[in-house]
Design an enzyme around this catalytic site. Structure first.
Site, short mmCIF file in Angstrom:
data_model
loop_
_atom_site.label_atom_id
_atom_site.label_comp_id
_atom_site.label_asym_id
_atom_site.label_seq_id
_atom_site.Cartn_x
_atom_site.Cartn_y
_atom_site.Cartn_z
N CYS A 1 -1.06 15.02 38.66
CA CYS A 1 -0.44 14.87 39.98
C CYS A 1 1.00 14.38 39.85
O CYS A 1 1.82 15.05 39.26
CB CYS A 1 -1.31 13.96 40.85
N HIS B 1 -6.01 17.11 40.81
CA HIS B 1 -6.71 15.99 40.20
C HIS B 1 -7.99 16.51 39.53
O HIS B 1 -9.00 16.69 40.21
CB HIS B 1 -7.11 14.96 41.26
N GLU C 1 -10.02 14.95 37.79
CA GLU C 1 -11.06 13.92 37.89
C GLU C 1 -11.72 13.91 39.26
O GLU C 1 -12.73 13.24 39.47
CB GLU C 1 -10.50 12.54 37.53
#
Lengths: 263, 204
Positions: free
Chosen positions: B82, B185, B187
């Site tokens: 990001c 992202h 994750e």
């Protein structure tokens, strides 16, 4: 193409997750209960986002709430938004540090706009979701804060413009009338709001089955559909609903890999 | 496997840590110390917040000089996520005009909110190229990842970029030798993101 989202909202109060109906809360179980009965990690693979709301009506214990948020973060690989009782920059910071990707503000939006702007300045618009609780009264919609107990002297149009000017990133639109009923979203309310706001719109309150979710997702300006209904969406019903919605061509993200292939 | 996440006072790293642990990385450390960064097998540069503030914090802690040595000279693999990806580029117009770390030829500008809803939030499709290390094992079809950002990177040169479309194409990822970045992202991108992170762990 930007996908639409399915969001589960967990309502938390003093160590327990709650079922809310018209903003009246009923205790369901704690995090262990959720893990045991919902196999939360596997269900979360069918979600796009998780919202955790602290709805404690007594003194809100944000430290204990933050601990619950941080436990949830270990279980899911999707964004988590957390809110309820945030009054200061420190409250916001605590939740972000506990793993929240966004925070949800409600009463503060009205009560302390300067604090809201300070939070936005520190964490960015995309990190702040504005929760708006609405209720129909004599043919027009009223806005409530403080867990639905205090009515604002704002009409919905003016309030949404005010929120946009504050710089919030998304609108979480909840219907107090439909909350927890399973009767479906308040589409009249959504129609009014979608014409006003330019912000990504999350709709909540009333979803009871996959058709309600589908109907919400079909609305052009709706970015996400939320449900907080622990009873209606128990067991495999969230994963099944997602499959059903994908099969029906709704614009949701696809998961290419199976978890088992990855570890 | 030791992964060090660059600590500079900004960014939500909790979910990155728990994701790496889920993927079996034994040693996940958060640090801004040269020796610790240099002892890593891989480095992750996270970031949430504004570009100007982030690069100021990085310079203030001398992390820019550390990374120059560790990433450019010692060739340690780094993944920017990001804002962390944007920081690897040349510049950003967020908070005025700020220079980035300059490892990648990319410049960062805001989305035009007269054309699209800003911020760009949610899962969107990346036109992945499975010849790249980041997308090893992916199918060559648009693949969903979770984005949340108001500024996006553009590049006029070849940086092995893969694009996402939000009214226009912008850089969703790049990789060049040991340096990679993703605007989304991983994750927070369910199994698609887990797979990408696993590729960073295994293939870089």
């Amino acid at each position: 193409m930007l996908r639409k989202r399915i969001i589960f909202s967990l309502i938390y109060s003093d160590g327990y997750f709650m079922q809310s109906r018209n903003f009246r809360l009923q205790k369901v179980g704690n995090l262990n209960w959720l893990e045991k009965n919902y196999r939360f990690q596997s269900i979360a693979f069918a979600l796009d986002e998780l919202i955790v709301l602290n709805a404690s009506k007594t003194e809100k214990n944000i430290t204990e709430f933050a601990k619950t948020v941080s436990d949830l973060v270990n279980d899911v690989f999707i964004p988590i938004a957390a809110g309820g009782g945030i009054r200061t920059l420190e409250d916001a910071e605590l939740l972000f540090n506990s793993g929240a990707d966004k925070i949800v503000l409600n009463s503060l939006l009205f009560q302390d706009p300067n604090m809201v702007m300070k939070i936005i300045e520190n964490y960015g618009s995309q990190s702040v979701v504005a929760s708006v609780d609405c209720k129909l009264n004599l043919g027009s919609y009223e806005i409530f804060i403080n867990n639905g107990t205090k009515k604002l002297d704002y009409d919905i149009q003016k309030y949404l413009i005010y929120l946009e000017e504050l710089g919030v990133g998304e609108i979480y639109l909840n219907s107090i009338d439909r909350d927890g009923t399973g009767f479906g979203y308040d589409f009249d309310l959504i129609k009014i709001v979608e014409d006003i706001t330019k912000l990504p719109l999350i709709i909540a309150g009333g979803a009871g089955n996959e058709n309600h979710l589908a109907k919400g997702l079909q609305i052009n300006k709706v970015s996400a559909v939320a449900t907080a209904n622990l009873f209606n969406f128990i067991g495999n019903s969230i994963p099944n609903a997602r499959d059903y919605l994908l099969d029906n061509g709704l614009n949701l993200s696809n998961r290419v890999f199976d978890t088992l292939d990855l570890i | 496997m030791k992964i060090v996440i660059v600590e500079y006072g900004m960014g939500n790293i909790r979910s990155i840590v728990s994701t790496l642990q889920y993927l079996g990385v034994q040693d996940v450390v958060l640090s801004s110390d040269f020796e610790i960064l240099n002892s890593a097998d891989k480095i992750i540069l996270p970031g949430v917040g504004s570009f100007g503030k982030a690069i100021t914090q990085i310079r203030h802690r001398n992390i820019d000089n550390y990374l120059n040595e560790i990433v450019l000279e010692n060739k340690k693999p780094i993944l920017g996520i990001c804002l962390g990806m944007q920081l690897l580029g040349n510049s950003s117009t967020e908070d005025g005009n700020n220079k980035g770390l300059g490892y990648i030829n990319g410049y960062v500008v805001k989305f035009d909110n007269s054309l699209v809803k800003v911020p760009h939030v949610g899962f969107n499709q990346v036109k992945v190229n499975n010849k790249l290390k980041l997308y090893n094992g992916f199918n060559d079809i648009p693949t969903d990842f979770y984005f949340t950002h108001s500024f996006r990177m553009k590049s006029d040169v070849e940086i092995n970029q893969c694009y996402c479309n939000y009214q226009e194409d912008f850089v969703a990822s790049f990789e060049r030798d040991n340096i990679a970045g993703v605007q989304f992202h991983p994750e927070l991108s369910q199994t698609n993101g887990l797979k990408l992170l696993k590729n960073f762990i295994d293939k870089f």
